[in-house]
Design a protein around this motif. Structure first.
Motif, PDB file in Angstrom:
ATOM      1  N   ARG A  40       8.678   8.711  -5.296  1.00 53.40           N
ATOM      2  CA  ARG A  40       7.875   7.566  -5.746  1.00 53.40           C
ATOM      3  C   ARG A  40       8.386   7.107  -7.105  1.00 53.40           C
ATOM      4  O   ARG A  40       8.691   7.919  -7.963  1.00 53.40           O
TER       5      ARG A  40
ATOM      6  N   ASP B  48       4.645   0.724   0.109  1.00 51.94           N
ATOM      7  CA  ASP B  48       5.207  -0.138  -0.928  1.00 51.94           C
ATOM      8  C   ASP B  48       6.654   0.277  -1.207  1.00 51.94           C
ATOM      9  O   ASP B  48       7.007   1.451  -1.053  1.00 51.94           O
TER      10      ASP B  48
ATOM     11  N   GLY C  75       0.818  -1.218   0.000  1.00 53.82           N
ATOM     12  CA  GLY C  75       0.000   0.000   0.000  1.00 53.82           C
ATOM     13  C   GLY C  75       0.845   1.258   0.000  1.00 53.82           C
ATOM     14  O   GLY C  75       1.749   1.417  -0.823  1.00 53.82           O
ATOM     15  N   GLU C  76       0.563   2.150   0.962  1.00 55.45           N
ATOM     16  CA  GLU C  76       1.287   3.419   1.041  1.00 55.45           C
ATOM     17  C   GLU C  76       2.744   3.239   1.458  1.00 55.45           C
ATOM     18  O   GLU C  76       3.522   4.194   1.395  1.00 55.45           O
TER      19      GLU C  76
ATOM     20  N   GLU D 232       7.700   3.454  -2.998  1.00 56.58           N
ATOM     21  CA  GLU D 232       7.721   4.753  -2.314  1.00 56.58           C
ATOM     22  C   GLU D 232       9.124   5.110  -1.827  1.00 56.58           C
ATOM     23  O   GLU D 232       9.352   6.219  -1.363  1.00 56.58           O
TER      24      GLU D 232
END
Length: 162
Positions: free
Chosen positions: A158, A83, A80-81, A86
């Motif tokens: 990112r 990952d 998710g956030e 990132e």
């Protein structure tokens, strides 16, 4: 009407290539540019170049947590956030090559200090010592230490993919 010098036209071609996808054969100058420059030995040696060769490309991104081990990281909470996409950094090409080849691009991934190899060995060793899977924060601390050792900036971006 002004006179266009070869360096000025050459720079304009490089800029145009950075902005527009050209459809001619690989390396061939656009017809309009060839018409404007005429025939000559200098024009024959000119070619279209990409952003990187023209010095216009952004520095390459580097996953600090190797993407070939994505599944390993996911099992330890990097989803998710959080990952692994990132946790990328921009490195100048020479620095990027150095962390993968120790300054000798021919060594590539065979160099013992190569980033992906080194970071995974360090994480495997830390898990063995802990006798369990590392937590996400433990992994981040371990990676941060290695980033300092390799003088990799802690400015994460990112992954933009290619």
């Amino acid at each position: 009407m002004g006179v266009l010098s070869l360096p000025v036209v050459s720079a304009a071609v490089r800029i145009q290539v950075g902005q527009v996808m050209l459809t001619q054969a690989h390396g061939e100058l656009p017809q309009g540019v060839r018409d404007a420059l005429g025939d000559g030995p200098e024009v024959g040696t000119m070619h279209v170049t990409g952003k990187a060769r023209a010095g216009m490309a952004e520095p390459p991104q580097h996953h600090v947590m190797p993407k070939e081990f994505r599944e390993w990281f996911e099992k330890r909470g990097f989803t998710g956030e959080m990952d692994i996409d990132e946790f990328c950094v921009k490195l100048e090409q020479a620095h990027h090559e150095a962390v993968h080849g120790g300054g000798d691009w021919k060594l590539g991934r065979s160099w013992p200090g190569e980033w992906n190899r080194m970071i995974m060995e360090a994480l495997y060793e830390a898990e063995t010592e802990a006798g369990r899977m590392l937590t996400r924060n433990e992994i981040l601390k371990n990676v941060a230490k290695r980033m300092r050792d390799y003088q990799i900036p802690m400015s994460f971006t990112r992954w933009r993919g290619r």
